[in-house]
Design an enzyme around this catalytic site. Structure first.
Site, PDB file in Angstrom:
ATOM      1  N   PRO A   1      58.240  75.417  46.231  1.00  0.00           N
ATOM      2  CA  PRO A   1      57.062  75.008  45.375  1.00  0.00           C
ATOM      3  C   PRO A   1      56.954  73.571  45.200  1.00  0.00           C
ATOM      4  CG  PRO A   1      58.458  76.527  44.491  1.00  0.00           C
ATOM      5  CD  PRO A   1      59.355  76.234  45.472  1.00  0.00           C
ATOM      6  N   GLU A   2      55.629  73.009  45.255  1.00  0.00           N
ATOM      7  CA  GLU A   2      55.367  71.734  45.017  1.00  0.00           C
ATOM      8  C   GLU A   2      55.159  71.363  43.652  1.00  0.00           C
ATOM      9  OE1 GLU A   2      53.434  70.105  48.424  1.00  0.00           O
ATOM     10  OE2 GLU A   2      54.048  71.611  49.666  1.00  0.00           O
TER      11      GLU A   2
ATOM     12  N   ARG B   1      61.801  70.046  57.864  1.00  0.00           N
ATOM     13  CA  ARG B   1      60.629  70.846  57.591  1.00  0.00           C
ATOM     14  C   ARG B   1      59.656  70.800  58.774  1.00  0.00           C
ATOM     15  NH1 ARG B   1      60.070  72.415  52.315  1.00  0.00           N
ATOM     16  NH2 ARG B   1      58.804  74.009  53.182  1.00  0.00           N
TER      17      ARG B   1
ATOM     18  N   LYS C   1      59.390  67.972  41.252  1.00  0.00           N
ATOM     19  CA  LYS C   1      59.604  69.544  41.421  1.00  0.00           C
ATOM     20  C   LYS C   1      60.809  69.989  40.491  1.00  0.00           C
ATOM     21  CE  LYS C   1      58.712  69.139  46.492  1.00  0.00           C
ATOM     22  NZ  LYS C   1      59.161  69.321  47.757  1.00  0.00           N
TER      23      LYS C   1
ATOM     24  N   ARG D   1      66.052  58.380  39.069  1.00  0.00           N
ATOM     25  CA  ARG D   1      66.097  58.778  40.413  1.00  0.00           C
ATOM     26  C   ARG D   1      64.950  59.214  41.328  1.00  0.00           C
ATOM     27  NH1 ARG D   1      71.080  61.442  39.317  1.00  0.00           N
ATOM     28  NH2 ARG D   1      70.123  63.496  39.373  1.00  0.00           N
TER      29      ARG D   1
END
Length: 268
Positions: free
Chosen positions: A2-3, A257, A52, A125
């Site tokens: 999921p983005e 990916r 995310k 981060r």
């Protein structure tokens, strides 16, 4: 995976359903049982997201969730179903109108209880999030000095938070930029345009609950609901003709990916 738009929607929905009320938190699977007991019955202050990552704030404690590739929430109203399978975490509450609401989490990469300070370390981060009030200049500072390809940099959550494989492929196509160009070879004007486009695309994803990146004039039909076949320019269209030039869309693995691009519209 999921983005960012998906996590933003989840945060908004969970906040509306549970915030400001006591939440019954359990872990039928048992992996989150000790942490669930610490927040069970407490009032949920807010649910928010960054990129995310999902954060549910219970006073000084924060439930942090990262769905990863396989994580999924299911939600409903009334009495929840009997727990089955690897149910990591369940929330139950009265709901805004007094009718019961519930949400179940399965398969997440991370489901942990943090302090405010530990939440802050995670946020420190992460790069800027196009769905939040954040400074795209921080991402540009990293990109403009990097020999790493822009296709890889857009997937680095420390550079830019919330962009995943679909938005990466689609935004680069929309701006005619090769995913193999080094970050330092990208112009600042190009980056400014990419950021602005990501803000629009992710907001549209939040509203629609899906990713649609094609312009109406580039679809098989310009009116009505956008079909699945018409939703993207290059993502998962390997071997099919580019919507603009007709060149077959190509694919190869980049940072783990499958990357998709048009070698003509996005020439190096």
């Amino acid at each position: 995976m999921p983005e960012g738009h998906t996590l933003f929607r989840l945060a908004r929905e969970q906040h509306a359903a549970f915030a400001g009320r006591e939440v019954h938190v359990t872990s039928p699977q048992g992996r989150f049982a000790a942490e669930a007991e610490l927040v069970d019955g407490r009032v949920l202050d807010e649910v928010t997201s960054w990129g995310k990552h999902l954060f549910a704030v219970f006073g000084p404690d924060v439930v942090h969730v990262h769905l990863g590739l396989y994580g999924k929430y299911t939600s409903g109203r009334g009495i929840p179903p009997e727990p089955r399978g690897a149910l990591r975490m369940r929330w139950e509450g009265p709901g805004e109108d007094g009718e019961g609401v519930w949400t179940d989490l399965r398969g997440a990469t991370a489901c942990e209880l943090l302090t405010d300070g530990e939440m802050g370390l995670i946020l420190d981060r992460l790069g800027p999030d196009p769905l939040r009030k954040s400074d795209p200049g921080k991402a540009w500072a990293r990109i403009s000095r990097s020999r790493v390809t822009i296709g890889a940099l857009l997937m680095d959550q420390a550079v830019l938070a919330g962009v995943g494989n679909v938005y990466r492929a689609e935004v680069l196509f929309r701006h005619g930029i090769s995913p193999f160009r080094a970050g330092r070879d990208l112009g600042e004007t190009e980056w400014t345009a990419i950021w602005a486009d990501l803000v629009v695309l992710l907001r549209a994803g939040v509203k629609a609950g899906r990713i649609v990146t094609t312009r109406p004039e580039d679809r098989s039909r310009r009116r009505g609901a956008v079909t699945r076949d018409d939703a993207h320019y290059v993502y998962r269209r390997a071997g099919l003709p580019c919507r603009i030039c007709g060149t077959p869309v190509r694919t190869e693995v980049m940072v783990g990916r499958n990357l998709f691009w048009c070698p003509t519209c996005q020439a190096v």
